[in-house]
Design a protein around this motif. Structure first.
Motif, PDB file in Angstrom:
ATOM      1  N   VAL A 124      13.689  69.012  13.821  1.00 31.47           N
ATOM      2  CA  VAL A 124      13.654  68.220  15.056  1.00 31.47           C
ATOM      3  C   VAL A 124      13.876  69.128  16.264  1.00 31.47           C
ATOM      4  O   VAL A 124      13.157  69.033  17.269  1.00 31.47           O
ATOM      5  N   ALA A 125      14.846  70.029  16.159  1.00 32.97           N
ATOM      6  CA  ALA A 125      15.140  70.932  17.280  1.00 32.97           C
ATOM      7  C   ALA A 125      13.948  71.838  17.581  1.00 32.97           C
ATOM      8  O   ALA A 125      13.532  71.967  18.738  1.00 32.97           O
ATOM      9  N   LYS A 126      13.385  72.458  16.548  1.00 32.66           N
ATOM     10  CA  LYS A 126      12.264  73.375  16.769  1.00 32.66           C
ATOM     11  C   LYS A 126      10.999  72.615  17.137  1.00 32.66           C
ATOM     12  O   LYS A 126      10.206  73.085  17.956  1.00 32.66           O
ATOM     13  N   GLY A 127      10.795  71.448  16.548  1.00 32.08           N
ATOM     14  CA  GLY A 127       9.637  70.643  16.910  1.00 32.08           C
ATOM     15  C   GLY A 127       9.665  70.256  18.373  1.00 32.08           C
ATOM     16  O   GLY A 127       8.645  70.312  19.073  1.00 32.08           O
ATOM     17  N   THR A 128      10.838  69.903  18.865  1.00 30.91           N
ATOM     18  CA  THR A 128      10.998  69.507  20.261  1.00 30.91           C
ATOM     19  C   THR A 128      10.870  70.703  21.206  1.00 30.91           C
ATOM     20  O   THR A 128      10.223  70.613  22.248  1.00 30.91           O
ATOM     21  N   ALA A 129      11.471  71.822  20.820  1.00 34.08           N
ATOM     22  CA  ALA A 129      11.458  73.012  21.683  1.00 34.08           C
ATOM     23  C   ALA A 129      10.089  73.702  21.704  1.00 34.08           C
ATOM     24  O   ALA A 129       9.621  74.137  22.750  1.00 34.08           O
ATOM     25  N   LEU A 130       9.443  73.782  20.542  1.00 29.95           N
ATOM     26  CA  LEU A 130       8.201  74.560  20.421  1.00 29.95           C
ATOM     27  C   LEU A 130       6.938  73.722  20.582  1.00 29.95           C
ATOM     28  O   LEU A 130       5.881  74.257  20.910  1.00 29.95           O
ATOM     29  N   VAL A 131       7.028  72.415  20.304  1.00 29.19           N
ATOM     30  CA  VAL A 131       5.886  71.496  20.288  1.00 29.19           C
ATOM     31  C   VAL A 131       4.703  72.161  19.557  1.00 29.19           C
ATOM     32  O   VAL A 131       3.674  72.477  20.157  1.00 29.19           O
ATOM     33  N   PRO A 132       4.858  72.358  18.247  1.00 25.45           N
ATOM     34  CA  PRO A 132       3.794  73.001  17.472  1.00 25.45           C
ATOM     35  C   PRO A 132       2.545  72.129  17.382  1.00 25.45           C
ATOM     36  O   PRO A 132       2.584  70.937  17.693  1.00 25.45           O
TER      37      PRO A 132
END
Length: 128
Positions: free
Chosen positions: A43-51
């Protein structure tokens, strides 16, 4: 400096060997790859990186992949990201539950990297 235009894939799995296998293969196929080790990390990386796409194991410690997917799909900034459930949960009821939390695809482990690649390309509309 020109930003890297290659599609970004977030691979979420609590087993390092699985992450490394898919990350190495997808990287060799021209994708940028980031990794997450559990649902909170996803969730954190998905939100920060928006892959461009997320490959989500469903059996994760703590916040599992079902809940991580639900959180990402409920967030306006990440709801558009295609999520592929890649899991050892092989029953039809698991596929139905994955669809209920808005996974865009469902693949069962063991999954050949080529099969995952084909699904990623399909969800990205043939990109890379």
């Amino acid at each position: 400096m020109t930003p890297d235009a290659r599609p970004l894939v977030l691979v979420v799995d609590d087993f390092e060997d699985n992450r490394m296998l898919y990350a190495t293969y997808l990287g060799a196929q021209g994708f940028r790859v980031e990794e997450a080790v559990d649902g909170l990390d996803a969730v954190a990386k998905g939100t920060a990186l928006v892959p461009d796409v997320i490959v989500m194991d469903l059996a994760l410690p703590g916040v599992d992949g079902w809940e991580a997917t639900r959180r990402l799909k409920e967030n306006a900034s990440t709801s558009h990201i295609p999520i592929i459930a890649l899991t050892g949960h092989s029953l039809e009821s698991h596929a139905e539950r994955a669809r209920a939390v808005r996974c865009d695809a469902f693949l069962v482990k063991p999954c050949l990297p080529e099969t995952l690649l084909a699904k990623i390309r399909e969800l990205l509309g043939g990109a890379k």
